[in-house]
Design a protein around this motif. Structure first.
Motif, PDB file in Angstrom:
ATOM      1  N   ARG A 248     -10.782  -6.634 -35.194  1.00 12.67           N
ATOM      2  CA  ARG A 248     -10.526  -5.217 -35.160  1.00 12.67           C
ATOM      3  C   ARG A 248     -10.132  -5.287 -33.521  1.00 12.67           C
ATOM      4  N   GLU A 252      -6.637  -3.914 -32.033  1.00 19.34           N
ATOM      5  CA  GLU A 252      -6.618  -2.312 -31.390  1.00 19.34           C
ATOM      6  C   GLU A 252      -5.973  -2.758 -30.036  1.00 19.34           C
ATOM      7  N   PRO A 257       0.665  -0.340 -33.022  1.00 22.57           N
ATOM      8  CA  PRO A 257      -0.015   0.394 -33.982  1.00 22.57           C
ATOM      9  C   PRO A 257       0.811   0.141 -35.460  1.00 22.57           C
ATOM     10  N   ASN A 258       0.109  -0.006 -36.346  1.00 25.40           N
ATOM     11  CA  ASN A 258       0.692   0.039 -37.749  1.00 25.40           C
ATOM     12  C   ASN A 258       1.635  -1.319 -37.968  1.00 25.40           C
ATOM     13  N   VAL A 260      -0.745  -4.221 -38.330  1.00 28.51           N
ATOM     14  CA  VAL A 260      -1.615  -5.070 -38.819  1.00 28.51           C
ATOM     15  C   VAL A 260      -2.570  -4.461 -39.839  1.00 28.51           C
ATOM     16  N   MET A 261      -3.004  -5.224 -40.925  1.00 21.08           N
ATOM     17  CA  MET A 261      -4.018  -4.801 -41.950  1.00 21.08           C
ATOM     18  C   MET A 261      -5.141  -5.924 -41.736  1.00 21.08           C
ATOM     19  N   ILE A 262      -6.307  -5.473 -41.873  1.00 17.09           N
ATOM     20  CA  ILE A 262      -7.292  -6.424 -41.951  1.00 17.09           C
ATOM     21  C   ILE A 262      -8.121  -6.309 -43.053  1.00 17.09           C
TER      22      ILE A 262
ATOM     23  N   ASN B 185     -11.029   2.923 -39.776  1.00 17.54           N
ATOM     24  CA  ASN B 185     -10.236   1.489 -39.416  1.00 17.54           C
ATOM     25  C   ASN B 185      -8.763   1.739 -39.716  1.00 17.54           C
ATOM     26  N   LYS B 188      -6.785   4.022 -37.573  1.00 14.69           N
ATOM     27  CA  LYS B 188      -6.795   3.296 -36.355  1.00 14.69           C
ATOM     28  C   LYS B 188      -5.524   2.320 -36.436  1.00 14.69           C
ATOM     29  N   GLU B 189      -5.667   1.335 -37.462  1.00 13.96           N
ATOM     30  CA  GLU B 189      -4.584   0.327 -37.599  1.00 13.96           C
ATOM     31  C   GLU B 189      -3.265   0.971 -37.950  1.00 13.96           C
ATOM     32  N   ARG B 190      -3.256   1.996 -38.631  1.00 17.24           N
ATOM     33  CA  ARG B 190      -1.603   2.887 -38.662  1.00 17.24           C
ATOM     34  C   ARG B 190      -1.277   3.307 -37.418  1.00 17.24           C
ATOM     35  N   GLY B 191      -2.113   3.520 -36.582  1.00 17.83           N
ATOM     36  CA  GLY B 191      -1.929   4.202 -35.230  1.00 17.83           C
ATOM     37  C   GLY B 191      -1.471   5.794 -35.484  1.00 17.83           C
ATOM     38  N   TRP B 192      -2.172   6.307 -36.427  1.00 14.83           N
ATOM     39  CA  TRP B 192      -2.093   7.857 -36.824  1.00 14.83           C
ATOM     40  C   TRP B 192      -3.058   8.645 -35.763  1.00 14.83           C
ATOM     41  N   ASN B 258       4.777   5.102 -45.087  1.00 13.13           N
ATOM     42  CA  ASN B 258       3.734   5.170 -44.130  1.00 13.13           C
ATOM     43  C   ASN B 258       3.221   6.524 -43.545  1.00 13.13           C
TER      44      ASN B 258
END
Lengths: 397, 397
Positions: A248, A252, A257-258, A260-262, B185, B188-192, B258
């Protein structure tokens, strides 16, 4: 969006309807039951989550042998490895048309699935040897996958299943375990079209990070799904929470942003090299990825497979048109001191070993345990910090 | 990213370390144990997933009463409702410093959490009445939340817990249940940055869809988290898979890519109206939302609360600075025949009832059951189709 293999939609075998689920769980308690192998339980988890769509249960021996030989069932459906429920003893379920399958990996062996028995067949020595040879390319019982496959018993119980739970994977890894249904949904939510999948079970150092970025750039991907193999810890393994935190942190700080999916999935590694690479590609297509990264000695172990066998199998053995997902063929990646960046080693034919920053896994663990961060060309410092904290806490115990 | 309430990071009480988890589960089997109330189990699930961060377990009576009166614990920490473990009988755990809490909602009552007992106190009639009155604004035992709260028993077991599983929520709703950790998480991944949360437990018709869009536009949001209350079906409820399919279809067709996450959480509704609205806002901040939609009679039941009490409580009772999440205050929304679009009813003061397309829940269910799609101004046709298919399949049974 890319279609699941051989189907217009995913067919997860988990029983979603709560009433039906309750009724089936209740019925299961009074059915004849058998504790299945860890491998068969892994198959149930994958079938439950839609990863093995359109298959609806365990294969009979004819299909398993056919799949081992040709990657096709007797009626022509594509699958790279047998999906078998092999048990050593069927006396408890003799004559039963419907049985409960008990989970060997959870205390108390709760029922993981209910199976309608189509046949119980005894697999011959020749059939076991044939399947082993075809799937693993060796009969060596020192090979961990060969050993596991041949230690399950000889009675193959075939027939469709309905899945009641995801074994310990969902309960032990509540924040990372995902079904193929969930990942496909989320890819759709995010509006990604081109999606690269990356297989890992370890924290990712710069070589892995840059490999993913190379693949994304090469195929002009909208996103990357880091898809971690979840499972019981083996000695020397990094615990899941530490691995997750390290991944993560990398995402990060070092990915836009947007993108990557973990995520994670539950299955027993086969170490079947090329055949397992095809299986990996199969279920990544089902979860919605359009591209899958296959590197050097993918899913291999020891010296059983050639460095690129897991790539060439897609040219030589996978039937044309069987898979829609595309393979991104990779070599090892490493930081080149000459070029000042991470490169794929095959792209630097003029380099010698000394031109790269290379560290063995053992060496890296040793450094981290001593609180020495590997060079930033090898590990992102923020990632190294998380791993150092872990190794040092271990040493204090 | 917005911080969790009163903390720099989430503190989920689920035991993530597999070894520690195994050891605790093993230890739990030999601990004195008690079957807890459904409400206390819901608290454990929320604490486990980080939704109630920074709280570490069940409150003692002084804190519970203080929270009911002032939304502050005796040492000043903010929380909108008591987090209690009330049981009718403590003879089985007398003198124990550590106990296993058994889940009333799962067959066989497996251990859901282990609690270190700080105190066992008997709650007086006056204290129960005071808490009831403050939280529910009524003492009427016909109120379902009042009834549930007062039917749990009178012994309050306080102390920190560690959570072993997420009750039936994760297992019954594998594709939608999410911990606050997971949602945070993923945001955060999506960058929102700006994230609107929407509470629902039903399929969403156009009024809900447009309400979410209004909120997103008003606050210039990057994304919307549809956060569904998951739970056992009550008569007349639509099963989760049908609801999910209807919501997914709406998102797929009528929201930009998205901009929406479809998620769920497990908890027992309190029907506490204003106080529950504050609780809802609290745990939406913890999962990473910056804005929360509160409409007319949010989390209310019957006529116990004024239409906008669940909004004004944020001005009158929530201590300033306690929450960082902002409330998007909504009225009912409906399609205006005069204006040709869905509007918030308070924004159309010149309208009479006849100017809107309004259908009661009963009427809509009746139509869907007869295979009659509600007008497209009320329901998206693709959503209506999914619901009609369900209602008609029900009638055939």
């Amino acid at each position: 969006m890319i279609r699941p293999v051989g189907s217009d939609e995913l067919k997860p075998l988990f029983v979603y309807d709560p009433e039906e689920h309750d009724a089936l769980a209740h019925e299961a308690e009074s059915l004849p039951s058998v504790v299945i192998s860890s491998s068969a339980a892994g198959n149930a988890v994958m079938l439950g989550g839609g990863y093995f769509t359109p298959f609806e249960g365990y294969m009979n021996v004819a299909d398993a042998v056919s799949v081992a030989e040709t990657m096709r069932t007797t009626d022509g459906r594509f699958f790279p490895v047998p999906i078998l429920n092999l048990v050593p003893d069927v006396s408890a379920i003799e004559g039963a048309s419907r049985i409960a399958l008990r989970d060997p990996n959870v205390e108390g062996n709760p029922v993981i699935a209910v199976q309608d028995v189509q046949a119980i067949e005894e697999v011959t020595d020749e059939q076991m040897a044939l399947m082993t040879e075809k799937v693993f390319r060796t009969l060596d019982m020192e090979h961990p996958g060969v050993k596991a496959f041949n230690s399950q018993g000889r009675f193959a119980i075939s027939g469709p299943i309905r899945v009641l739970n995801f074994s310990y994977f969902q309960t032990d890894f509540p924040d990372t375990f995902r079904t193929a249904v969930e990942i496909r949904n989320e890819i759709k939510e995010r509006g990604w079209e081109k999606v690269v999948a990356f297989q890992t079970r370890n924290p990712m150092h710069r070589a892995h990070e840059e490999l993913c970025k190379m693949a994304m750039e090469a195929v002009n991907a909208d996103g990357l799904v880091i898809h971690m193999l979840l499972g019981k810890l083996k000695p020397g393994d990094i615990p899941a929470p530490v691995r997750d935190a390290a991944i993560r942190k990398m995402v990060e700080l070092y990915f836009p942003p947007n993108t990557v999916m973990i995520t994670g999935y539950g299955f027993d590694m086969l170490y079947a090299g090329p055949r397992e690479a095809v299986l990996h590609a199969y279920f990544r297509q089902n979860m919605g990825a359009t591209h899958f990264i296959i590197g050097r000695d993918h899913a291999g172990v020891g010296d059983y497979y050639g460095a690129f066998d897991a790539q060439t199998i897609f040219d030589t053995e996978v039937p044309p048109g069987a898979l829609e997902i595309e393979i991104f063929r990779a070599d090892h990646t490493a930081y080149s001191k000459k070029l000042g960046k991470v490169v794929m080693m095959r792209d630097a034919p003029d380099h010698t070993k000394e031109d790269f920053i290379l560290l063995s896994g053992t060496k890296v663990r040793e450094m981290l345990g001593q609180g020495i961060a590997p060079p930033p060309e090898f590990s992102r410092p923020e990632v190294a910090q998380i791993l150092m904290d872990y190794y040092q806490s271990q040493q204090q115990q």
